[in-house]
Design an enzyme around this catalytic site. Structure first.
Site, PDB file in Angstrom:
ATOM      1  N   ALA A  15      -6.328 -14.307  20.793  1.00  0.00           N
ATOM      2  CA  ALA A  15      -5.120 -14.103  21.595  1.00  0.00           C
ATOM      3  C   ALA A  15      -4.638 -15.386  22.247  1.00  0.00           C
ATOM      4  O   ALA A  15      -3.612 -15.385  22.930  1.00  0.00           O
ATOM      5  CB  ALA A  15      -5.408 -13.061  22.674  1.00  0.00           C
ATOM      6  N   HIS A  53      -0.945 -16.120  28.563  1.00  0.00           N
ATOM      7  CA  HIS A  53      -2.026 -17.080  28.831  1.00  0.00           C
ATOM      8  C   HIS A  53      -1.444 -18.490  28.799  1.00  0.00           C
ATOM      9  O   HIS A  53      -0.765 -18.864  27.840  1.00  0.00           O
ATOM     10  CB  HIS A  53      -3.113 -17.002  27.758  1.00  0.00           C
ATOM     11  N   ASN A  63     -11.881 -12.734  26.996  1.00  0.00           N
ATOM     12  CA  ASN A  63     -12.454 -13.423  25.839  1.00  0.00           C
ATOM     13  C   ASN A  63     -11.794 -14.770  25.676  1.00  0.00           C
ATOM     14  O   ASN A  63     -12.422 -15.746  25.285  1.00  0.00           O
ATOM     15  CB  ASN A  63     -12.231 -12.586  24.585  1.00  0.00           C
TER      16      ASN A  63
HETATM   17  N1  NAI Z   1     -11.000 -13.157  21.139  1.00  0.00           N
HETATM   18  C1  NAI Z   1      -9.826 -12.680  21.529  1.00  0.00           C
HETATM   19  O1  NAI Z   1      -8.842 -13.409  21.657  1.00  0.00           O
HETATM   20  C2  NAI Z   1      -9.692 -11.227  21.803  1.00  0.00           C
HETATM   21  C3  NAI Z   1     -10.797 -10.407  21.772  1.00  0.00           C
HETATM   22  N2  NAI Z   1     -10.687  -9.072  22.002  1.00  0.00           N
HETATM   23  C4  NAI Z   1     -11.934  -8.295  21.973  1.00  0.00           C
HETATM   24  O2  NAI Z   1     -12.135  -7.804  20.651  1.00  0.00           O
HETATM   25  C5  NAI Z   1     -12.868  -6.572  20.700  1.00  0.00           C
HETATM   26  C6  NAI Z   1     -12.100  -5.512  19.905  1.00  0.00           C
HETATM   27  O3  NAI Z   1     -10.831  -5.323  20.504  1.00  0.00           O
HETATM   28  P1  NAI Z   1      -9.890  -4.079  20.142  1.00  0.00           P
HETATM   29  O4  NAI Z   1      -9.843  -3.891  18.677  1.00  0.00           O
HETATM   30  O5  NAI Z   1      -8.639  -4.240  20.900  1.00  0.00           O
HETATM   31  O6  NAI Z   1     -10.735  -2.891  20.801  1.00  0.00           O
HETATM   32  P2  NAI Z   1     -10.608  -1.333  20.505  1.00  0.00           P
HETATM   33  O7  NAI Z   1     -11.223  -0.669  21.693  1.00  0.00           O
HETATM   34  O8  NAI Z   1      -9.228  -0.983  20.112  1.00  0.00           O
HETATM   35  O9  NAI Z   1     -11.550  -1.153  19.242  1.00  0.00           O
HETATM   36  C7  NAI Z   1     -12.968  -1.244  19.279  1.00  0.00           C
HETATM   37  C8  NAI Z   1     -13.488  -0.270  18.257  1.00  0.00           C
HETATM   38  O10 NAI Z   1     -14.909  -0.414  18.140  1.00  0.00           O
HETATM   39  C9  NAI Z   1     -15.448   0.885  17.947  1.00  0.00           C
HETATM   40  N3  NAI Z   1     -16.873   0.912  18.222  1.00  0.00           N
HETATM   41  C10 NAI Z   1     -17.493   1.094  19.394  1.00  0.00           C
HETATM   42  N4  NAI Z   1     -18.840   1.107  19.231  1.00  0.00           N
HETATM   43  C11 NAI Z   1     -19.050   0.943  17.899  1.00  0.00           C
HETATM   44  C12 NAI Z   1     -20.220   0.909  17.081  1.00  0.00           C
HETATM   45  N5  NAI Z   1     -21.441   1.009  17.611  1.00  0.00           N
HETATM   46  N6  NAI Z   1     -20.071   0.745  15.755  1.00  0.00           N
HETATM   47  C13 NAI Z   1     -18.850   0.616  15.202  1.00  0.00           C
HETATM   48  N7  NAI Z   1     -17.703   0.656  15.914  1.00  0.00           N
HETATM   49  C14 NAI Z   1     -17.807   0.811  17.261  1.00  0.00           C
HETATM   50  C15 NAI Z   1     -14.618   1.766  18.878  1.00  0.00           C
HETATM   51  O11 NAI Z   1     -14.731   3.124  18.538  1.00  0.00           O
HETATM   52  C16 NAI Z   1     -13.227   1.204  18.643  1.00  0.00           C
HETATM   53  O12 NAI Z   1     -12.582   1.842  17.569  1.00  0.00           O
HETATM   54  C17 NAI Z   1     -13.006  -6.217  22.192  1.00  0.00           C
HETATM   55  O13 NAI Z   1     -14.288  -6.608  22.667  1.00  0.00           O
HETATM   56  C18 NAI Z   1     -11.931  -7.055  22.847  1.00  0.00           C
HETATM   57  O14 NAI Z   1     -12.256  -7.370  24.197  1.00  0.00           O
HETATM   58  C19 NAI Z   1      -9.474  -8.495  22.238  1.00  0.00           C
HETATM   59  C20 NAI Z   1      -8.334  -9.268  22.275  1.00  0.00           C
HETATM   60  C21 NAI Z   1      -8.372 -10.701  22.126  1.00  0.00           C
HETATM   61  O1  OAA Z   2      -4.376 -11.272  25.718  1.00  0.00           O
HETATM   62  C1  OAA Z   2      -5.064 -10.590  24.950  1.00  0.00           C
HETATM   63  O2  OAA Z   2      -4.609 -10.118  23.919  1.00  0.00           O
HETATM   64  C2  OAA Z   2      -6.496 -10.274  25.190  1.00  0.00           C
HETATM   65  C3  OAA Z   2      -7.200 -11.128  26.107  1.00  0.00           C
HETATM   66  O3  OAA Z   2      -6.678 -11.619  27.078  1.00  0.00           O
HETATM   67  C4  OAA Z   2      -8.602 -11.356  25.814  1.00  0.00           C
HETATM   68  O4  OAA Z   2      -9.270 -10.502  25.216  1.00  0.00           O
HETATM   69  O5  OAA Z   2      -9.090 -12.427  26.161  1.00  0.00           O
END
Ligand code: NAI
Ligand code: OAA
Length: 272
Positions: free
Chosen positions: A126, A224, A194
Site C-alpha cells: 500500500a 500515506h 504494515n
Molecule cells: N503490506 C501492505 O502494504 C499491506 C498489508 N496488508 C495486510 O495483508 C493481510 C491481508 O489483508 P486483506 O486481504 O485485506 O485481509 P482480509 O481480512 O480481507 O483477508 C484475510 C483472509 O485470510 C483468511 N484467513 C484467516 N486465517 C486463515 C488461515 N489460517 N488459513 C487461511 N486463510 C486464513 C481470512 O478468512 C480472510 O479471508 C493483512 O494482515 C493486512 O494487514 C493489508 C494492506 C496493505
Molecule cells: O493503506 C493501506 O491500504 C493499508 C495499510 O495502511 C497497511 O496495511 O499498512
C-alpha cells in the site's frame, strides 16, 4: 513462454481482499508462473469459487503450502504469518509477505531463510517509494518518517485505541491518535501499519523510523506520506489509496503483489 514443467509453482494463503485479486491474476496468467494451491480459513465457503478457476488449484491448509509450491504469497491475518512462512523458507523456498508487521515479532524467519537459502519478499504494497528508500539506505539515511491518515472506518478496533480508550467513532475533525516508532505503531495497529514496518525494513529500522497516525473524518482514502532525508537525496512522497472491500486495505495493495509476481520472471523488469 515456459511450459508447465518449467513454470514456478505459486500458492496463495488467505482469500480476502488481497488474496482473491492475486488468485484471479494468477489464474488469468502471469509469465513463468502457475497457480497450484490456495488456503482459506473456511474452505467450504470458497470451494465453489476455487473450483471455477481454470488453473484448478488445490485447496489445502496453510501448513501444506510449502509441500506443493515454490512461492507462497501470504495474504492472511498477522497471527498466522509464522505458520505460513516458516515451512516455506525452511525448505529454501520463497515467501511473499503482506502482513509485514508480523515480521517484527518473528525476526528469526529471516535467519531461517538465510540458513536454508530461502527468501522473504516484501512488496511495496500500500506504500510508495520503497525503491528510493532501499537505494538511499545503501548510503546513509538521516531520518525517515511516515504520516498516515485514514478514514475512521479503517482504524476502528485497533488495539492501541481499545487499550488507551481512545474513541474515534464520532470525531468531526482530524485527530492524531499515535506518534512514535514504527515498532510501536505495528503493535498498536497490526492491521493498519504494515506500511510503517515495510518503510522501516527498507530504511533505518523499526526503532528509528518515526510514525504519526491520524484518524481523519475528512478523507475517504488511506493516505500515506513518507519523508526521508539521506546523504544522497531528500524526498517526500504521498499516496492516497482507494480502500478495497476491506476498508483497512487499499486496492493498490493487491496490484502491487501482482506487479511483484510479474517481475519475478518478466523479460523486462523496471524499477529496483
Ligand atoms: N503490506 C501492505 O502494504 C499491506 C498489508 N496488508 C495486510 O495483508 C493481510 C491481508 O489483508 P486483506 O486481504 O485485506 O485481509 P482480509 O481480512 O480481507 O483477508 C484475510 C483472509 O485470510 C483468511 N484467513 C484467516 N486465517 C486463515 C488461515 N489460517 N488459513 C487461511 N486463510 C486464513 C481470512 O478468512 C480472510 O479471508 C493483512 O494482515 C493486512 O494487514 C493489508 C494492506 C496493505
Ligand atoms: O493503506 C493501506 O491500504 C493499508 C495499510 O495502511 C497497511 O496495511 O499498512
Amino acid at each position: 513462454m515456459a511450459d508447465s514443467k518449467t513454470k514456478t509453482r505459486v500458492a496463495v494463503a488467505g482469500l480476502g481482499a488481497i488474496g482473491t485479486d492475486v488468485v484471479k491474476a494468477l489464474d488469468q496468467g502471469i509469465e513463468g508462473l502457475t497457480l497450484v494451491a490456495v488456503s482459506a480459513n473456511s474452505p467450504d465457503k470458497h470451494r465453489g469459487w476455487v473450483a471455477g478457476l481454470k488453473s484448478a488449484p488445490q485447496l489445502v491448509p496453510i501448513e501444506q503450502l510449502a509441500d506443493v509450491a515454490d512461492i507462497v504469497v501470504e495474504c492472511a491475518p498477522s497471527k498466522v504469518v509464522r505458520s505460513i512462512v516458516a515451512p516455506v523458507v525452511a525448505r529454501g523456498k520463497t515467501a511473499v509477505v503482506l502482513s509485514v508487521g508480523a515480521l517484527l515479532q518473528n525476526e528469526d524467519l529471516v535467519d531461517i531463510a538465510r540458513a536454508h537459502g530461502g527468501q522473504i519478499i516484501v512488496p511495496t504494497g500500500a506504500l510508495i517509494g520503497l525503491d528510493a528508500v532501499t537505494a538511499a539506505a545503501i548510503g546513509t539515511i538521516h531520518s525517515a518518517k511516515l504520516v498516515t491518515r485514514k478514514p475512521v472506518a479503517g482504524l476502528l478496533g485497533a488495539p492501541h485505541l481499545v487499550e488507551n480508550n481512545i474513541r474515534i467513532d464520532d470525531i468531526t475533525e482530524p485527530l492524531r491518535i499515535f506518534e512514535g516508532s514504527a515498532r510501536d505503531a505495528a503493535k498498536g495497529f497490526p492491521a493498519n501499519l504494515n506500511v510503517a514496518v515495510a518503510l522501516s525494513l527498507a530504511g533505518i529500522g523499526p526503532d528509528r523510523t518515526r510514525v504519526e497516525i491520524w484518524a481523519d473524518p475528512t478523507v475517504t482514502r488511506n493516505t500515506h506520506r513518507i519523508e526521508v532525508d539521506s546523504d544522497s537525496a531528500r524526498f517526500s512522497m504521498m499516496i492516497e489509496n482507494i480502500p478495497s472491500e476491506n476498508p483497512k486495505t487499499g486496492r493498490i495493495t493487491a496490484l502491487s503483489v501482482i506487479a511483484c509476481l510479474r517481475k519475478l520472471r518478466a523479460s523486462l523488469r523496471i524499477g529496483t
